[in-house]
Design an enzyme around this catalytic site. Structure first.
Site, mmCIF file in Angstrom:
data_model
loop_
_atom_site.group_PDB
_atom_site.id
_atom_site.type_symbol
_atom_site.label_atom_id
_atom_site.label_comp_id
_atom_site.label_asym_id
_atom_site.label_seq_id
_atom_site.Cartn_x
_atom_site.Cartn_y
_atom_site.Cartn_z
ATOM 1 N N LYS A 162 0.828 -1.200 0.000
ATOM 2 C CA LYS A 162 0.000 0.000 0.000
ATOM 3 C C LYS A 162 0.873 1.265 0.000
ATOM 4 O O LYS A 162 0.673 2.169 -0.814
ATOM 5 C CB LYS A 162 -0.920 -0.011 1.221
ATOM 6 C CG LYS A 162 -1.889 1.146 1.254
ATOM 7 C CD LYS A 162 -2.832 1.031 2.411
ATOM 8 C CE LYS A 162 -2.576 2.167 3.372
ATOM 9 N NZ LYS A 162 -3.328 2.079 4.603
ATOM 10 N N ASP A 197 -6.998 1.473 0.785
ATOM 11 C CA ASP A 197 -7.091 1.722 2.226
ATOM 12 C C ASP A 197 -8.507 1.345 2.666
ATOM 13 O O ASP A 197 -9.276 0.765 1.891
ATOM 14 C CB ASP A 197 -6.737 3.184 2.553
ATOM 15 C CG ASP A 197 -7.872 4.133 2.178
ATOM 16 O OD1 ASP A 197 -8.783 3.731 1.418
ATOM 17 O OD2 ASP A 197 -7.861 5.280 2.653
#
Ligand code: SF4
Length: 237
Positions: free
Chosen positions: A148, A167
């Site tokens: 991420k 997210d």
């Protein structure tokens, strides 16, 4: 009687009509709805962008590590002092952990984050000549950096769309829109990637995050004011 080939405008009209039809019975396939989702979110959030203040890849990497379990607003309060004291990886690599801990305490998990920040800076200096690497492979092996975080840095600091940042907002909104049925961020990312043009991946994350923060809220989604309600299988109107 000859049949004239149908143009793109007509196809778009059909898609809009189909997606406005009664929900759950006539929703267009995800790939078609994804195009409309992207277009409408761009229109609704023309200013969507990375909410972490930064001027270069180093600053964005630091800010993203700090943003774990913390709001972007809180991170933005902490980073000016941190960047002034440690303007680059070389300075951060030599930092005293207790000094960094004190500066980032309010972001939570400050001991772990300090370890990650100093470890990341030391690796960037030792293995990459002080330059934050530009590939997923090299970013991911830095302390405190997962897929991420690497996606955030590649997409926003370098303009490299290697993947889609997933997210909590991106995950929730994508599931509600029926673009994925997965819980795991990597699997969600894999579902989203074929649905959207690669050049839009970084922007897509920001759009879904803006939408998740302002309209498709976790507890009480504002479906009544949602520009996607006619193509959302979860709409509660
Ligand atoms: S219609 Fe409701 S659940 Fe669907 S995306 Fe919009 S706010 Fe979220």
């Amino acid at each position: 009687m000859s049949v004239r080939p149908r143009g793109r405008k007509a196809a778009a009209r059909d898609l809009a009509t189909a997606t406005r039809a009664p929900r759950r019975t006539r929703l267009a396939p995800p790939a078609e709805r994804a195009k409309v989702v992207l277009r409408r979110l761009k229109r609704r959030f023309p200013d969507a962008r990375c909410a972490l203040d930064h001027e270069d890849a180093y600053q964005l990497l630091v800010a993203t590590i700090l943003s774990a379990q913390c709001t972007d607003a809180r991170v933005n309060m902490v980073t000016p002092e941190l960047f002034a004291r440690y303007p680059g990886p070389a300075e951060l690599a030599r930092a005293m952990p207790s000094d960094v801990e004190e500066m980032i305490r309010s972001t939570g998990f400050f001991r772990n984050k300090t370890r990650s920040l100093i470890g990341m800076a030391q690796a960037v200096v030792a293995d990459h000549g002080g330059e934050v690497p530009r590939t997923m492979e090299r970013l991911r092996v830095l302390p405190g950096v997962g897929r991420k975080t690497a996606n955030v840095v590649l997409g926003n600091a370098y303009g490299i769309n290697e993947g889609i940042t997933v997210d909590t907002h991106v995950a929730r909104v994508s599931r509600r829109l029926g673009l994925t049925d997965q819980e795991d961020p990597v699997k969600i990312e894999r579902n989203l990637m074929p649905l959207f043009p690669r050049k839009e991946w970084a922007l897509l994350s920001h759009l879904l995050i803006f939408h998740g923060r302002q309209i498709c809220l976790a507890r009480r989604p504002r479906c009544g004011e949602c520009p996607l309600s006619d193509l959302c299988p979860s709409a509660a109107l």
